[in-house]
Write an enzyme that holds these catalytic residues in place. Structure first.
Site, PDB file in Angstrom:
ATOM      1  N   GLN A 191      58.648 109.187  62.138  1.00 51.23           N
ATOM      2  CA  GLN A 191      59.268 110.431  62.588  1.00 51.23           C
ATOM      3  C   GLN A 191      58.614 110.942  63.874  1.00 51.23           C
ATOM      4  O   GLN A 191      59.275 111.474  64.754  1.00 51.23           O
ATOM      5  CB  GLN A 191      59.178 111.495  61.478  1.00 51.23           C
ATOM      6  CG  GLN A 191      59.999 112.753  61.753  1.00 51.23           C
ATOM      7  CD  GLN A 191      61.498 112.474  61.843  1.00 51.23           C
ATOM      8  OE1 GLN A 191      62.022 111.642  61.091  1.00 51.23           O
ATOM      9  NE2 GLN A 191      62.184 113.143  62.746  1.00 51.23           N
ATOM     10  N   ALA A 212      63.918 116.048  63.826  1.00 47.17           N
ATOM     11  CA  ALA A 212      62.918 116.921  63.198  1.00 47.17           C
ATOM     12  C   ALA A 212      61.528 116.607  63.730  1.00 47.17           C
ATOM     13  O   ALA A 212      61.213 115.468  64.072  1.00 47.17           O
ATOM     14  CB  ALA A 212      62.945 116.739  61.688  1.00 47.17           C
ATOM     15  N   SER A 217      60.712 116.543  58.426  1.00 47.08           N
ATOM     16  CA  SER A 217      61.992 115.841  58.266  1.00 47.08           C
ATOM     17  C   SER A 217      62.284 115.571  56.798  1.00 47.08           C
ATOM     18  O   SER A 217      61.411 115.165  56.045  1.00 47.08           O
ATOM     19  CB  SER A 217      61.946 114.507  59.009  1.00 47.08           C
ATOM     20  OG  SER A 217      63.103 113.745  58.701  1.00 47.08           O
ATOM     21  N   HIS A 219      63.965 113.168  55.915  1.00 44.42           N
ATOM     22  CA  HIS A 219      63.902 111.705  55.771  1.00 44.42           C
ATOM     23  C   HIS A 219      62.541 111.264  55.224  1.00 44.42           C
ATOM     24  O   HIS A 219      62.445 110.247  54.556  1.00 44.42           O
ATOM     25  CB  HIS A 219      64.210 111.022  57.101  1.00 44.42           C
ATOM     26  CG  HIS A 219      65.662 111.091  57.471  1.00 44.42           C
ATOM     27  ND1 HIS A 219      66.611 110.245  56.947  1.00 44.42           N
ATOM     28  CD2 HIS A 219      66.334 111.931  58.282  1.00 44.42           C
ATOM     29  CE1 HIS A 219      67.803 110.550  57.430  1.00 44.42           C
ATOM     30  NE2 HIS A 219      67.665 111.581  58.259  1.00 44.42           N
ATOM     31  N   ASP A 226      71.361 108.968  56.517  1.00 45.71           N
ATOM     32  CA  ASP A 226      72.403 109.136  57.534  1.00 45.71           C
ATOM     33  C   ASP A 226      73.384 107.991  57.354  1.00 45.71           C
ATOM     34  O   ASP A 226      72.982 106.822  57.347  1.00 45.71           O
ATOM     35  CB  ASP A 226      71.795 109.052  58.943  1.00 45.71           C
ATOM     36  CG  ASP A 226      70.789 110.151  59.203  1.00 45.71           C
ATOM     37  OD1 ASP A 226      70.937 111.240  58.612  1.00 45.71           O
ATOM     38  OD2 ASP A 226      69.858 109.922  60.005  1.00 45.71           O
ATOM     39  N   GLU A 275      75.594 117.990  61.708  1.00 43.68           N
ATOM     40  CA  GLU A 275      75.351 116.567  61.452  1.00 43.68           C
ATOM     41  C   GLU A 275      76.222 116.094  60.287  1.00 43.68           C
ATOM     42  O   GLU A 275      75.781 116.092  59.138  1.00 43.68           O
ATOM     43  CB  GLU A 275      73.868 116.307  61.126  1.00 43.68           C
ATOM     44  CG  GLU A 275      72.927 116.566  62.290  1.00 43.68           C
ATOM     45  CD  GLU A 275      71.518 116.017  62.052  1.00 43.68           C
ATOM     46  OE1 GLU A 275      71.287 115.355  61.027  1.00 43.68           O
ATOM     47  OE2 GLU A 275      70.656 116.261  62.916  1.00 43.68           O
ATOM     48  N   TRP A 277      76.872 113.351  59.330  1.00 44.61           N
ATOM     49  CA  TRP A 277      76.396 112.066  58.791  1.00 44.61           C
ATOM     50  C   TRP A 277      75.164 112.192  57.882  1.00 44.61           C
ATOM     51  O   TRP A 277      74.800 111.254  57.206  1.00 44.61           O
ATOM     52  CB  TRP A 277      76.027 111.148  59.956  1.00 44.61           C
ATOM     53  CG  TRP A 277      75.005 111.754  60.878  1.00 44.61           C
ATOM     54  CD1 TRP A 277      73.647 111.751  60.709  1.00 44.61           C
ATOM     55  CD2 TRP A 277      75.244 112.480  62.086  1.00 44.61           C
ATOM     56  NE1 TRP A 277      73.031 112.430  61.738  1.00 44.61           N
ATOM     57  CE2 TRP A 277      73.999 112.892  62.608  1.00 44.61           C
ATOM     58  CE3 TRP A 277      76.411 112.836  62.799  1.00 44.61           C
ATOM     59  CZ2 TRP A 277      73.865 113.631  63.782  1.00 44.61           C
ATOM     60  CZ3 TRP A 277      76.274 113.563  63.968  1.00 44.61           C
ATOM     61  CH2 TRP A 277      75.010 113.959  64.457  1.00 44.61           C
ATOM     62  N   HIS A 278      74.502 113.351  57.892  1.00 43.38           N
ATOM     63  CA  HIS A 278      73.226 113.487  57.170  1.00 43.38           C
ATOM     64  C   HIS A 278      73.447 114.128  55.798  1.00 43.38           C
ATOM     65  O   HIS A 278      73.832 115.288  55.703  1.00 43.38           O
ATOM     66  CB  HIS A 278      72.260 114.323  58.011  1.00 43.38           C
ATOM     67  CG  HIS A 278      70.925 114.609  57.361  1.00 43.38           C
ATOM     68  ND1 HIS A 278      69.736 114.058  57.801  1.00 43.38           N
ATOM     69  CD2 HIS A 278      70.607 115.388  56.302  1.00 43.38           C
ATOM     70  CE1 HIS A 278      68.737 114.495  57.044  1.00 43.38           C
ATOM     71  NE2 HIS A 278      69.242 115.312  56.115  1.00 43.38           N
TER      72      HIS A 278
END
Ligand SMILES: [Zn+2]
Length: 304
Positions: A191, A212, A217, A219, A226, A275, A277-278
Protein backbone atom coordinates in the site's frame (compact mmCIF):
# COMPACT_ATOMS: atom_id res chain seq x y z
CA UNK A 1 -29.27 37.71 72.90
CA UNK A 2 -30.78 34.37 73.90
CA UNK A 3 -33.99 35.25 72.13
CA UNK A 4 -32.13 36.30 68.99
CA UNK A 5 -30.31 32.93 68.83
CA UNK A 6 -33.52 30.96 69.21
CA UNK A 7 -35.15 32.96 66.37
CA UNK A 8 -32.25 32.03 64.13
CA UNK A 9 -32.58 28.39 65.18
CA UNK A 10 -36.29 28.34 64.35
CA UNK A 11 -35.65 30.02 60.99
CA UNK A 12 -32.94 27.49 60.27
CA UNK A 13 -35.24 24.58 61.04
CA UNK A 14 -37.97 26.06 58.86
CA UNK A 15 -35.56 26.55 55.95
CA UNK A 16 -34.13 23.04 56.17
CA UNK A 17 -37.68 21.70 56.39
CA UNK A 18 -38.53 23.57 53.20
CA UNK A 19 -35.53 22.28 51.24
CA UNK A 20 -36.36 18.71 52.21
CA UNK A 21 -39.70 19.05 50.44
CA UNK A 22 -37.93 20.07 47.22
CA UNK A 23 -36.57 17.32 44.99
CA UNK A 24 -32.83 17.14 45.44
CA UNK A 25 -30.88 17.28 42.17
CA UNK A 26 -27.96 14.89 42.61
CA UNK A 27 -27.83 13.55 39.07
CA UNK A 28 -25.55 15.02 36.46
CA UNK A 29 -27.32 16.40 33.37
CA UNK A 30 -27.34 14.42 30.12
CA UNK A 31 -25.07 15.85 27.44
CA UNK A 32 -24.53 14.06 24.13
CA UNK A 33 -22.88 15.19 20.90
CA UNK A 34 -23.83 14.30 17.33
CA UNK A 35 -20.22 13.52 16.33
CA UNK A 36 -17.09 12.18 18.00
CA UNK A 37 -14.78 13.59 15.37
CA UNK A 38 -15.25 16.08 12.54
CA UNK A 39 -13.22 17.77 9.84
CA UNK A 40 -13.58 21.47 9.16
CA UNK A 41 -12.17 23.64 6.40
CA UNK A 42 -9.18 25.84 7.12
CA UNK A 43 -10.26 29.37 8.17
CA UNK A 44 -13.94 28.39 8.37
CA UNK A 45 -16.40 29.34 11.11
CA UNK A 46 -17.60 26.56 13.41
CA UNK A 47 -21.24 26.39 14.47
CA UNK A 48 -20.48 24.98 17.92
CA UNK A 49 -24.04 24.55 19.14
CA UNK A 50 -25.05 22.55 16.06
CA UNK A 51 -23.03 19.55 17.30
CA UNK A 52 -25.02 19.23 20.54
CA UNK A 53 -27.48 16.37 20.29
CA UNK A 54 -28.99 16.50 23.75
CA UNK A 55 -28.55 18.76 26.79
CA UNK A 56 -31.11 17.83 29.39
CA UNK A 57 -31.45 17.74 33.17
CA UNK A 58 -33.93 15.70 35.19
CA UNK A 59 -34.85 18.72 37.29
CA UNK A 60 -33.92 21.77 35.17
CA UNK A 61 -35.16 20.43 31.82
CA UNK A 62 -33.82 21.49 28.41
CA UNK A 63 -30.38 23.15 28.73
CA UNK A 64 -28.89 23.52 25.23
CA UNK A 65 -28.45 27.28 25.62
CA UNK A 66 -26.49 26.78 28.87
CA UNK A 67 -23.80 24.48 27.40
CA UNK A 68 -20.35 26.07 27.46
CA UNK A 69 -17.52 25.24 25.06
CA UNK A 70 -14.05 26.38 24.12
CA UNK A 71 -13.53 27.90 20.69
CA UNK A 72 -10.89 26.50 18.35
CA UNK A 73 -8.44 28.22 16.02
CA UNK A 74 -9.28 27.24 12.43
CA UNK A 75 -6.37 29.20 10.97
CA UNK A 76 -4.00 26.25 11.55
CA UNK A 77 -4.11 22.79 9.93
CA UNK A 78 -4.08 20.08 12.59
CA UNK A 79 -5.98 18.37 15.36
CA UNK A 80 -7.82 20.28 18.10
CA UNK A 81 -10.53 19.51 20.63
CA UNK A 82 -13.77 21.14 21.66
CA UNK A 83 -14.86 20.35 25.20
CA UNK A 84 -18.52 20.93 25.92
CA UNK A 85 -19.50 21.45 29.57
CA UNK A 86 -22.99 21.41 31.00
CA UNK A 87 -23.73 22.35 34.62
CA UNK A 88 -27.19 22.12 36.15
CA UNK A 89 -28.47 24.59 38.80
CA UNK A 90 -27.42 22.24 41.61
CA UNK A 91 -23.84 22.27 40.27
CA UNK A 92 -23.70 18.76 38.78
CA UNK A 93 -21.53 18.73 35.68
CA UNK A 94 -21.15 16.68 32.50
CA UNK A 95 -18.38 17.08 29.91
CA UNK A 96 -18.07 15.76 26.35
CA UNK A 97 -15.21 16.18 23.92
CA UNK A 98 -15.20 16.27 20.12
CA UNK A 99 -12.02 16.01 18.05
CA UNK A 100 -11.74 18.51 15.21
CA UNK A 101 -9.32 18.11 12.32
CA UNK A 102 -8.75 21.44 10.61
CA UNK A 103 -7.99 20.52 7.00
CA UNK A 104 -7.61 22.15 3.63
CA UNK A 105 -10.10 20.54 1.25
CA UNK A 106 -9.57 19.68 -2.37
CA UNK A 107 -12.67 19.89 -4.62
CA UNK A 108 -15.55 17.55 -3.60
CA UNK A 109 -14.63 18.16 0.06
CA UNK A 110 -11.91 15.51 -0.11
CA UNK A 111 -8.93 16.07 2.15
CA UNK A 112 -5.43 14.65 2.03
CA UNK A 113 -4.77 11.94 4.66
CA UNK A 114 -1.38 13.56 5.33
CA UNK A 115 -3.18 16.38 7.20
CA UNK A 116 -4.82 14.24 9.89
CA UNK A 117 -3.49 12.29 12.84
CA UNK A 118 -5.42 9.00 12.69
CA UNK A 119 -6.89 7.01 15.55
CA UNK A 120 -5.36 3.51 15.74
CA UNK A 121 -8.09 0.85 15.52
CA UNK A 122 -8.29 -1.58 18.42
CA UNK A 123 -10.19 -4.39 16.72
CA UNK A 124 -8.47 -4.98 13.36
CA UNK A 125 -9.59 -8.63 13.15
CA UNK A 126 -13.30 -7.67 13.49
CA UNK A 127 -15.01 -8.08 10.09
CA UNK A 128 -17.07 -4.92 10.72
CA UNK A 129 -14.08 -2.70 11.63
CA UNK A 130 -13.98 0.87 10.32
CA UNK A 131 -10.77 1.77 8.49
CA UNK A 132 -10.63 5.09 6.66
CA UNK A 133 -8.66 8.34 6.41
CA UNK A 134 -8.92 8.89 10.18
CA UNK A 135 -8.88 5.27 11.42
CA UNK A 136 -5.59 3.46 10.87
CA UNK A 137 -4.54 -0.16 11.38
CA UNK A 138 -1.74 -0.91 13.83
CA UNK A 139 1.65 -0.78 12.09
CA UNK A 140 2.28 -3.82 9.88
CA UNK A 141 -0.93 -5.56 10.98
CA UNK A 142 -1.83 -8.50 8.76
CA UNK A 143 -4.65 -11.06 8.87
CA UNK A 144 -3.70 -14.67 9.68
CA UNK A 145 -6.36 -16.47 7.62
CA UNK A 146 -5.74 -15.28 4.06
CA UNK A 147 -6.68 -17.64 1.23
CA UNK A 148 -6.28 -17.39 -2.56
CA UNK A 149 -9.50 -16.29 -4.28
CA UNK A 150 -11.47 -18.27 -6.87
CA UNK A 151 -10.17 -16.56 -10.02
CA UNK A 152 -6.53 -15.98 -9.06
CA UNK A 153 -3.82 -17.81 -7.13
CA UNK A 154 -2.06 -14.50 -6.54
CA UNK A 155 -4.87 -12.59 -4.85
CA UNK A 156 -6.04 -13.19 -1.30
CA UNK A 157 -8.99 -12.55 1.01
CA UNK A 158 -9.63 -13.60 4.59
CA UNK A 159 -11.31 -17.00 4.95
CA UNK A 160 -14.84 -15.74 5.70
CA UNK A 161 -14.74 -13.00 3.05
CA UNK A 162 -13.33 -15.49 0.56
CA UNK A 163 -16.17 -17.97 1.11
CA UNK A 164 -18.67 -15.12 0.55
CA UNK A 165 -16.81 -13.91 -2.55
CA UNK A 166 -16.82 -17.43 -4.02
CA UNK A 167 -20.62 -17.58 -3.63
CA UNK A 168 -20.99 -14.11 -5.12
CA UNK A 169 -18.69 -15.01 -8.03
CA UNK A 170 -20.65 -18.20 -8.77
CA UNK A 171 -24.01 -16.42 -8.54
CA UNK A 172 -22.76 -13.87 -11.08
CA UNK A 173 -21.48 -16.64 -13.35
CA UNK A 174 -24.85 -18.40 -13.22
CA UNK A 175 -26.31 -15.18 -14.65
CA UNK A 176 -23.70 -15.11 -17.40
CA UNK A 177 -21.60 -12.41 -15.69
CA UNK A 178 -17.86 -13.02 -15.54
CA UNK A 179 -16.19 -11.28 -12.60
CA UNK A 180 -12.58 -10.28 -13.10
CA UNK A 181 -10.66 -9.53 -9.91
CA UNK A 182 -8.12 -6.71 -10.05
CA UNK A 183 -6.84 -6.33 -6.49
CA UNK A 184 -7.64 -7.95 -3.13
CA UNK A 185 -5.40 -8.11 -0.02
CA UNK A 186 -2.54 -5.62 0.06
CA UNK A 187 0.11 -5.50 2.76
CA UNK A 188 1.15 -2.25 4.46
CA UNK A 189 4.33 -2.22 2.35
CA UNK A 190 2.43 -2.79 -0.90
CA UNK A 191 0.00 0.00 0.00
CA UNK A 192 2.92 2.31 0.79
CA UNK A 193 4.34 1.73 -2.68
CA UNK A 194 0.88 2.25 -4.25
CA UNK A 195 0.23 5.52 -2.38
CA UNK A 196 3.68 6.97 -3.09
CA UNK A 197 3.43 6.00 -6.74
CA UNK A 198 -0.03 7.60 -7.11
CA UNK A 199 1.20 10.83 -5.49
CA UNK A 200 4.26 10.89 -7.74
CA UNK A 201 2.39 10.19 -10.98
CA UNK A 202 -0.98 11.92 -10.45
CA UNK A 203 -0.42 14.28 -7.51
CA UNK A 204 -1.74 14.33 -3.95
CA UNK A 205 -5.30 15.40 -4.87
CA UNK A 206 -5.89 12.44 -7.19
CA UNK A 207 -4.15 10.05 -4.79
CA UNK A 208 -6.39 11.28 -1.95
CA UNK A 209 -9.48 10.56 -4.07
CA UNK A 210 -8.72 6.98 -5.08
CA UNK A 211 -5.82 5.67 -3.05
CA UNK A 212 -5.44 5.08 0.67
CA UNK A 213 -2.54 6.19 2.81
CA UNK A 214 -0.47 3.18 4.05
CA UNK A 215 -2.13 1.61 7.09
CA UNK A 216 -5.51 3.18 6.23
CA UNK A 217 -6.57 0.88 3.39
CA UNK A 218 -9.38 -1.66 3.61
CA UNK A 219 -7.29 -3.83 1.32
CA UNK A 220 -4.86 -4.39 4.23
CA UNK A 221 -7.81 -5.94 6.13
CA UNK A 222 -8.12 -8.75 3.58
CA UNK A 223 -11.83 -7.89 3.40
CA UNK A 224 -11.91 -5.67 0.30
CA UNK A 225 -11.67 -6.54 -3.38
CA UNK A 226 -11.69 -4.47 -6.57
CA UNK A 227 -13.55 -6.17 -9.39
CA UNK A 228 -14.18 -5.38 -13.01
CA UNK A 229 -15.12 -7.09 -16.27
CA UNK A 230 -12.64 -8.86 -18.52
CA UNK A 231 -12.27 -6.47 -21.42
CA UNK A 232 -11.82 -3.62 -18.94
CA UNK A 233 -8.42 -4.96 -17.96
CA UNK A 234 -6.81 -3.43 -14.92
CA UNK A 235 -8.22 -0.03 -15.73
CA UNK A 236 -10.77 0.66 -12.99
CA UNK A 237 -13.05 3.47 -14.13
CA UNK A 238 -16.64 4.62 -13.55
CA UNK A 239 -17.59 2.50 -16.60
CA UNK A 240 -17.71 -0.42 -14.17
CA UNK A 241 -20.94 1.10 -12.76
CA UNK A 242 -22.91 0.67 -15.98
CA UNK A 243 -21.53 -2.82 -16.71
CA UNK A 244 -23.36 -6.03 -15.79
CA UNK A 245 -20.94 -6.46 -12.91
CA UNK A 246 -21.56 -2.96 -11.59
CA UNK A 247 -25.30 -3.58 -11.73
CA UNK A 248 -24.94 -6.96 -10.04
CA UNK A 249 -22.91 -5.34 -7.23
CA UNK A 250 -25.65 -2.74 -6.72
CA UNK A 251 -28.47 -5.28 -6.67
CA UNK A 252 -26.97 -8.37 -5.04
CA UNK A 253 -23.63 -7.82 -3.26
CA UNK A 254 -25.27 -7.15 0.13
CA UNK A 255 -26.93 -10.60 0.06
CA UNK A 256 -23.42 -12.08 0.26
CA UNK A 257 -22.16 -9.67 2.94
CA UNK A 258 -20.48 -7.11 0.68
CA UNK A 259 -21.13 -3.39 0.49
CA UNK A 260 -20.25 -0.88 -2.19
CA UNK A 261 -17.94 1.06 0.08
CA UNK A 262 -17.54 4.37 -1.78
CA UNK A 263 -20.89 5.31 -3.36
CA UNK A 264 -21.35 8.25 -5.74
CA UNK A 265 -23.63 10.25 -3.43
CA UNK A 266 -21.49 9.77 -0.28
CA UNK A 267 -18.18 11.28 -1.36
CA UNK A 268 -18.13 13.93 1.37
CA UNK A 269 -18.89 11.26 4.00
CA UNK A 270 -16.45 8.53 2.94
CA UNK A 271 -13.83 11.08 1.81
CA UNK A 272 -13.13 9.00 -1.26
CA UNK A 273 -14.16 9.37 -4.88
CA UNK A 274 -16.84 7.13 -6.39
CA UNK A 275 -15.47 3.59 -6.74
CA UNK A 276 -18.08 1.28 -8.33
CA UNK A 277 -15.45 -1.49 -8.34
CA UNK A 278 -14.47 -1.60 -4.63
CA UNK A 279 -16.53 -3.92 -2.45
CA UNK A 280 -15.94 -4.59 1.24
CA UNK A 281 -17.01 -7.62 3.23
CA UNK A 282 -18.78 -6.76 6.50
CA UNK A 283 -20.90 -9.93 6.97
CA UNK A 284 -24.45 -10.54 5.78
CA UNK A 285 -26.25 -9.01 8.79
CA UNK A 286 -24.51 -5.65 8.63
CA UNK A 287 -24.50 -5.54 4.82
CA UNK A 288 -28.28 -6.04 4.77
CA UNK A 289 -28.76 -3.34 7.38
CA UNK A 290 -26.58 -0.80 5.53
CA UNK A 291 -28.24 -1.63 2.20
CA UNK A 292 -31.73 -1.23 3.65
CA UNK A 293 -30.92 2.10 5.31
CA UNK A 294 -28.80 3.34 2.41
CA UNK A 295 -25.94 4.33 4.70
CA UNK A 296 -22.15 3.98 4.68
CA UNK A 297 -19.99 2.39 7.37
CA UNK A 298 -19.07 5.91 8.58
CA UNK A 299 -22.76 6.78 9.10
CA UNK A 300 -23.43 3.45 10.79
CA UNK A 301 -20.71 4.05 13.40
CA UNK A 302 -21.93 7.57 14.02
CA UNK A 303 -25.37 6.19 14.84
CA UNK A 304 -24.17 3.17 16.79
ZN1 LIG B 1 -10.18 -0.96 -3.66
Amino acid sequence: MKRYVSVILVMGLLLSGCSKEKKEDKEAPVLTLKEKRIQVELNSKVDYQSFIEKAMDEVDGELISVVKYNEIDTSQIGQQEITYTLKDKAGNETKQTMIVDVVKYFKNKIFSPTQVKPEIVKNPEDITVLVNKVHQLPQDWEPNDLEPIIDSKFRYLRKEANAAFTKFYKAAKAKGIEIYSVSAYRSYQKQKINWENQVKVFGEEYASLYSAYPGRSEHQLGLAIDISYKNQGDNLTEKVASSDIGKFIESDAYKYGFILRYPKDKVSITNYGYEPWHIRYVGVDLAKKLHKQGITLEEYYKEA
